[in-house]
Write a protein that holds these residues in place. Structure first.
Motif, PDB file in Angstrom:
ATOM      1  N   THR A  72       0.843  -1.171   0.000  1.00 29.08           N
ATOM      2  CA  THR A  72       0.000   0.000   0.000  1.00 29.08           C
ATOM      3  C   THR A  72       0.895   1.243   0.000  1.00 29.08           C
ATOM      4  N   ASP A  73       0.381   2.338  -0.511  1.00 28.43           N
ATOM      5  CA  ASP A  73       1.215   3.529  -0.715  1.00 28.43           C
ATOM      6  C   ASP A  73       1.851   4.027   0.574  1.00 28.43           C
ATOM      7  N   SER A  74       1.141   3.939   1.671  1.00 32.09           N
ATOM      8  CA  SER A  74       1.620   4.540   2.914  1.00 32.09           C
ATOM      9  C   SER A  74       2.836   3.830   3.507  1.00 32.09           C
ATOM     10  N   VAL A  75       3.122   2.625   3.063  1.00 36.28           N
ATOM     11  CA  VAL A  75       4.277   1.894   3.606  1.00 36.28           C
ATOM     12  C   VAL A  75       5.361   1.679   2.572  1.00 36.28           C
ATOM     13  N   MET A  76       5.116   2.092   1.338  1.00 38.57           N
ATOM     14  CA  MET A  76       6.085   1.906   0.266  1.00 38.57           C
ATOM     15  C   MET A  76       7.405   2.570   0.643  1.00 38.57           C
ATOM     16  N   GLY A  77       8.485   1.827   0.498  1.00 41.82           N
ATOM     17  CA  GLY A  77       9.801   2.358   0.830  1.00 41.82           C
ATOM     18  C   GLY A  77      10.181   2.218   2.289  1.00 41.82           C
ATOM     19  N   ARG A  78       9.241   1.874   3.138  1.00 42.40           N
ATOM     20  CA  ARG A  78       9.533   1.695   4.572  1.00 42.40           C
ATOM     21  C   ARG A  78       9.399   0.232   4.995  1.00 42.40           C
ATOM     22  N   PHE A  79       8.467  -0.479   4.402  1.00 43.56           N
ATOM     23  CA  PHE A  79       8.213  -1.876   4.750  1.00 43.56           C
ATOM     24  C   PHE A  79       8.685  -2.772   3.607  1.00 43.56           C
ATOM     25  N   THR A  80       9.174  -3.949   3.986  1.00 46.57           N
ATOM     26  CA  THR A  80       9.597  -4.935   2.993  1.00 46.57           C
ATOM     27  C   THR A  80       9.047  -6.298   3.385  1.00 46.57           C
ATOM     28  N   VAL A  81       8.376  -6.932   2.444  1.00 48.64           N
ATOM     29  CA  VAL A  81       7.843  -8.270   2.692  1.00 48.64           C
ATOM     30  C   VAL A  81       8.759  -9.279   2.005  1.00 48.64           C
ATOM     31  N   SER A  82       9.015 -10.382   2.696  1.00 45.94           N
ATOM     32  CA  SER A  82       9.904 -11.415   2.159  1.00 45.94           C
ATOM     33  C   SER A  82       9.475 -12.762   2.703  1.00 45.94           C
ATOM     34  N   GLN A 111       9.420  -6.649   7.307  1.00 49.03           N
ATOM     35  CA  GLN A 111      10.404  -5.770   7.924  1.00 49.03           C
ATOM     36  C   GLN A 111       9.860  -4.353   7.856  1.00 49.03           C
ATOM     37  N   MET A 112       9.708  -3.753   9.013  1.00 47.12           N
ATOM     38  CA  MET A 112       9.131  -2.413   9.095  1.00 47.12           C
ATOM     39  C   MET A 112      10.191  -1.448   9.620  1.00 47.12           C
ATOM     40  N   THR A 113      10.464  -0.425   8.866  1.00 48.47           N
ATOM     41  CA  THR A 113      11.435   0.592   9.273  1.00 48.47           C
ATOM     42  C   THR A 113      10.775   1.969   9.250  1.00 48.47           C
ATOM     43  N   SER A 114      11.469   2.926   9.828  1.00 53.07           N
ATOM     44  CA  SER A 114      10.951   4.304   9.883  1.00 53.07           C
ATOM     45  C   SER A 114       9.500   4.330  10.353  1.00 53.07           C
ATOM     46  N   LEU A 115       9.249   3.597  11.406  1.00 51.31           N
ATOM     47  CA  LEU A 115       7.880   3.462  11.880  1.00 51.31           C
ATOM     48  C   LEU A 115       7.317   4.786  12.377  1.00 51.31           C
TER      49      LEU A 115
END
Length: 127
Positions: free
Chosen positions: A60-70, A81-85
């Motif tokens: 979703t747009d609000s997490v793009m660039g901050r969250f990574t799914v793997s 992985q959630m960063t810049s929370l």
């Protein structure tokens, strides 16, 4: 079929957390696995998803660039992985699995098209 979400907790704004979703009970090799979240008083919303077979990902747009799914195929586990929370990321996070028969281009973000759900793990981001 069981999905077990874990890894939530309390973190300060700007911090990081990694959520895990351990899958068992069947082979998910052709499934889309998703992360959703539900904040207090709000509807459950799509966060991110991954197609197990080719590791295609959606956000979703609000997490793009901050969250990574793997995913780890050997462990049958998906990660977020959630960063810049941010405080607005505070919610209960759920993992879910969508069967191949339900998939189409618009199905990824539709919670009603997911067949299996985990129990949720709570993430609180303090300001």
């Amino acid at each position: 079929v069981q999905l077990q979400a874990s890894g939530g907790g309390l973190v300060q704004a700007g911090g990081s957390l990694r959520l895990s979703c351990a899958a068992s009970g069947r082979t998910f090799s052709r499934y889309v696995m998703g992360w959703f979240r539900q904040a207090p008083g709000k509807e459950r919303e799509f966060v991110a998803a991954l197609r197990w077979s080719d590791v295609s990902t959606w956000y979703t747009d609000s997490v793009m660039g901050r969250f990574t799914v793997s995913r780890d195929n050997a462990e049958n586990t998906m990660y977020l992985q959630m960063t810049s929370l941010k405080p607005e990321d505070t919610a209960v996070y759920y993992c879910a699995a969508q069967a191949p028969s339900r998939y189409y281009s618009g199905s990824i973000s539709r919670r009603d098209l997911y067949d299996y759900w985990g129990q949720g793990t709570k993430v609180t981001v303090s300001s």
